[in-house]
Write an enzyme that holds these catalytic residues in place. Sequence first.
Site, PDB file in Angstrom:
ATOM      1  N   HIS A  78       0.832  -1.225   0.000  1.00  0.00           N
ATOM      2  CA  HIS A  78       0.000   0.000   0.000  1.00  0.00           C
ATOM      3  C   HIS A  78       0.862   1.269   0.000  1.00  0.00           C
ATOM      4  CE1 HIS A  78      -3.879  -2.103   0.886  1.00  0.00           C
ATOM      5  NE2 HIS A  78      -3.076  -2.969   1.478  1.00  0.00           N
ATOM      6  N   ASN A 151     -10.319  -2.910   2.396  1.00  0.00           N
ATOM      7  CA  ASN A 151      -9.953  -3.007   0.982  1.00  0.00           C
ATOM      8  C   ASN A 151     -11.215  -2.876   0.132  1.00  0.00           C
ATOM      9  OD1 ASN A 151      -7.198  -3.408   1.258  1.00  0.00           O
ATOM     10  ND2 ASN A 151      -7.296  -5.633   1.109  1.00  0.00           N
ATOM     11  N   HIS A 342      -4.051   0.974  11.803  1.00  0.00           N
ATOM     12  CA  HIS A 342      -3.824  -0.293  12.501  1.00  0.00           C
ATOM     13  C   HIS A 342      -5.187  -0.904  12.857  1.00  0.00           C
ATOM     14  CE1 HIS A 342      -2.537  -3.337  15.121  1.00  0.00           C
ATOM     15  NE2 HIS A 342      -2.033  -2.641  16.123  1.00  0.00           N
TER      16      HIS A 342
HETATM   17 FE1  HDE Z   1      -2.643  -4.830   5.459  1.00  0.00          FE
HETATM   18  N1  HDE Z   1      -0.826  -4.037   5.921  1.00  0.00           N
HETATM   19  N2  HDE Z   1      -1.967  -6.662   6.028  1.00  0.00           N
HETATM   20  N3  HDE Z   1      -4.388  -5.726   4.867  1.00  0.00           N
HETATM   21  N4  HDE Z   1      -3.296  -3.077   4.850  1.00  0.00           N
HETATM   22  C1  HDE Z   1      -0.477  -2.752   5.768  1.00  0.00           C
HETATM   23  O1  HDE Z   1       0.670  -1.456   7.363  1.00  0.00           O
HETATM   24  C2  HDE Z   1      -0.828  -6.902   6.697  1.00  0.00           C
HETATM   25  C3  HDE Z   1      -4.733  -7.025   5.019  1.00  0.00           C
HETATM   26  C4  HDE Z   1      -4.549  -2.773   4.400  1.00  0.00           C
HETATM   27  O2  HDE Z   1      -3.328   3.448   3.891  1.00  0.00           O
HETATM   28  C5  HDE Z   1       0.861  -2.425   6.361  1.00  0.00           C
HETATM   29  O3  HDE Z   1       0.955   0.756   7.689  1.00  0.00           O
HETATM   30  C6  HDE Z   1      -0.715  -8.295   7.037  1.00  0.00           C
HETATM   31  C7  HDE Z   1      -6.138  -7.205   4.803  1.00  0.00           C
HETATM   32  C8  HDE Z   1      -4.621  -1.388   4.017  1.00  0.00           C
HETATM   33  O4  HDE Z   1      -1.714   3.305   5.358  1.00  0.00           O
HETATM   34  C9  HDE Z   1       1.293  -3.761   6.977  1.00  0.00           C
HETATM   35  C10 HDE Z   1      -1.831  -8.881   6.530  1.00  0.00           C
HETATM   36  C11 HDE Z   1      -6.623  -5.952   4.509  1.00  0.00           C
HETATM   37  C12 HDE Z   1      -3.359  -0.871   4.261  1.00  0.00           C
HETATM   38  C13 HDE Z   1       0.142  -4.665   6.616  1.00  0.00           C
HETATM   39  C14 HDE Z   1      -2.616  -7.849   5.905  1.00  0.00           C
HETATM   40  C15 HDE Z   1      -5.514  -5.042   4.560  1.00  0.00           C
HETATM   41  C16 HDE Z   1      -2.562  -1.943   4.801  1.00  0.00           C
HETATM   42  C17 HDE Z   1       1.832  -1.774   5.416  1.00  0.00           C
HETATM   43  C18 HDE Z   1      -2.209 -10.346   6.584  1.00  0.00           C
HETATM   44  C19 HDE Z   1      -8.057  -5.574   4.138  1.00  0.00           C
HETATM   45  C20 HDE Z   1      -2.880   0.535   3.989  1.00  0.00           C
HETATM   46  C21 HDE Z   1       1.882  -0.321   5.814  1.00  0.00           C
HETATM   47  C22 HDE Z   1      -2.226 -10.880   7.882  1.00  0.00           C
HETATM   48  C23 HDE Z   1      -8.970  -5.606   5.226  1.00  0.00           C
HETATM   49  C24 HDE Z   1      -3.105   1.459   5.137  1.00  0.00           C
HETATM   50  C25 HDE Z   1       1.139  -0.240   7.021  1.00  0.00           C
HETATM   51  C26 HDE Z   1      -2.683   2.854   4.773  1.00  0.00           C
HETATM   52  C27 HDE Z   1      -1.231  -1.800   5.197  1.00  0.00           C
HETATM   53  C28 HDE Z   1       0.121  -5.946   6.993  1.00  0.00           C
HETATM   54  C29 HDE Z   1      -3.846  -8.124   5.273  1.00  0.00           C
HETATM   55  C30 HDE Z   1      -5.671  -3.658   4.286  1.00  0.00           C
HETATM   56  C31 HDE Z   1       2.623  -4.294   6.545  1.00  0.00           C
HETATM   57  C32 HDE Z   1       0.436  -8.922   7.777  1.00  0.00           C
HETATM   58  C33 HDE Z   1      -6.932  -8.499   4.914  1.00  0.00           C
HETATM   59  C34 HDE Z   1      -5.826  -0.658   3.452  1.00  0.00           C
HETATM   60  O5  HDE Z   1       1.397  -3.662   8.357  1.00  0.00           O
END
Ligand code: HDE
Length: 708
Positions: A78, A151, A342
């Site tokens: 992202h 998402n 978060h």
């Molecule tokens: Fe994320 N995800 N994600 N994700 N995610 C991040 O956090 C992660 C997942 C989503 O505009 C990171 O600050 C893991 C699902 C959005 O700043 C990180 C897993 C959904 C955004 C991270 C998921 C999301 C992130 C990277 C699986 C939909 C952007 C930067 C366990 C519900 C937020 C950050 C923004 C961002 C980890 C799965 C949505 C790395 C480990 C499911 C919208 O922490």
Amino acid sequence: MDTEQRTSIQEKSKQEQLATFRAEHDGDDLTTNQAVRVNHTDDALKAGTRGPTLMEDFHFREKITHFDHERIPERVVHARGFGAHGYFQVYEPMSKYTKAKFLQDPAIKTPVFVRFSTVVGSRGSADTVRDVRGFATKFYTEDGNYDLVANNIPIFFIQDGIKFPDVVHAIKPEPHNEIPQASAAHDTFWDFVVQTPELSHMIMWLLSDRAIPRSFRMMEGFGVNTFRFINEQGKSHFIKFHWKPTLGVHSLVWDEAQKLAGKDPDYNRRDLWDAINAGQYPEFELGVQILEEQDEFAFDFDILDATKFWPEEQIPVRKIGKMTLNRNVDNFFAETEQVAFHPGHVVSGIDFTNDPLLQGRLFSYLDTQLIRLGGPNFHEIPINKPLAPIHNNQRDGYHRMTIDHGRVSYFPNSLQGNTPLPNEQEGYKHYEEKVEGKKVRQRSESFNDHFRQATFFWNSMSLIEKQHIIDAFHFEVGNVVDKNIKQGVVDLFNNVDGELAKQIAMGIGAQPPSQPGGTGVTASSPAVSQQKTVKSAYSRKVAILMDNGFNYPEVTQVMESLKNAGVNTEVVSKYQGMLTSVDGRQIEVNKNYAGTGSIMYDAIYVTGGRQCVDTLLHQGDAIHFVNEAFKHAKAIGATNEGVDLLATAQLQGTPLADPSTYAELVNELGVVTIRNAADMGYFSGKFIEAIAQHRHWIRQQQKDMVPA
Ligand code: HDE
């Protein structure tokens, strides 16, 4: 405090809080970071005009050092995003289900900050790539910050958080050559897909039109994971969060998306920025699917499995409030880049489930902010700072802003009256779920079905949506080099649907599946198709093709009608500057052909005027504009002599208004034409209806014959 007071405090106070950090530099003297005024900034201090630069030049050293440190690590996923401010209001008290304060009082406007994003591309990649879109919202509630990190697709690639690094490594550019950027169309990703059948369902969504949204304003949002609402009595309900855009769900077509990636890589962010600046504020209704605890096992999928969605036909989405985005950021870095979301930022009344993907997320987001924002005090950055006061014994660390008063930084204490004190009544209390089990590294058997909902999704698509999915397979897997992987894709998706697998095979030079395919699922969920979504011309963008010698009353009447319907227009011509009409009145050109293209608009209109249209007839760019818009199934309108341009463009199978008839409107395949008409009212009404349709798929056969 009464409701009115609370409303105005809530609404204003985030902006007021931010205002205390805003800096204006307009009209001021240049200073160093120590506020010492600078007398010259274009030359470093030297020993002689041609001599060496001197170490003592503190202005030079500070300026360069700051510059050298300007970048922070981009988000690991992202990375490319765009944010805006707004507010949220609940429709009615939700106390039956949740004690969350911001979901009780319809008069309260809770400030929000939203960041939309792509997942795979780096910060400088294009907006219109095929990808999942992030839709993260921070609610600055009276009770602390709540983040709904969503998402635009309701399910996810994997079932357990521990697989996240694998799927991200597979889809990111390949490590040896960093190719391709922001794309799944390469061997490592499809290799992983073939080895990991739990991705099958998500791939169907990723290859659907959802993954190339027309606008952030026209996307749904989904919390994906299953959460809980907890009410005052401590009763829990399972819930799924939804955002429903009031403008409906609309997409680009793939050819358009690819061209936009070159012509305007900022297409989606520009659209959001422009809409907010124009006062056409994006709106999204917050929806929840609510499930009684005792219905946990009532479905043929596990409600804790994030590769499954809850069909709206079985568990209706209840709309509980609305979010309006009404303010652009002042500074991209300070706000959009530094915002830290978060899913673990929850307020009382919202709780977690044991969804193993959610559990993984709960670790990752805090961890990633530590490296990305450089330490544990990122909550003090203005965009992250809650409105509610913070009192605890956490101290120090990089970039600490707060000056904590006094000598007590521990609990319990007697020196400060044993405060700050946990509040047993109002403090966040985790839901007391009973948990029992052996420690195992295993997945629940109820997570084993990877194909039935993929078939269910496939069944729900209209014919054109199915065709787009097949075309997307041809593009994505067509770019895979390894033949075994290609064959693996065909065989994997044969589990979803036999015809789909056959069609994939045909486009990518693989063998059709040898086994009969499918899961036997025949049901469908009309709610996941985009065909029946809200359709509106409001805030759409129309190109008006014109040149000198146009008919002034004709074009201005059409422009006025479009404006009254909230449709935005731009005049496009060969050269920028002023165009002069037959009667000498002038109109300014907004864009020249070199700087734009039909792909930047939702519809096009060609106006009359003999001299004007005769000029357009000799411009390949004008004819291409019409053809390309036709190919992309967009509404096209032309009046009087303007119809001649459509005739020259030879729009396949489209009857056009005849010069010999008087004011007879012809409206076929989304092409609206009229001749010999002085009053443009009737035409404009029909044209606006055609624009609202967004695409005219009825043109399917004809559009495929256009070489544009
Ligand atoms: Fe994320 N995800 N994600 N994700 N995610 C991040 O956090 C992660 C997942 C989503 O505009 C990171 O600050 C893991 C699902 C959005 O700043 C990180 C897993 C959904 C955004 C991270 C998921 C999301 C992130 C990277 C699986 C939909 C952007 C930067 C366990 C519900 C937020 C950050 C923004 C961002 C980890 C799965 C949505 C790395 C480990 C499911 C919208 O922490």
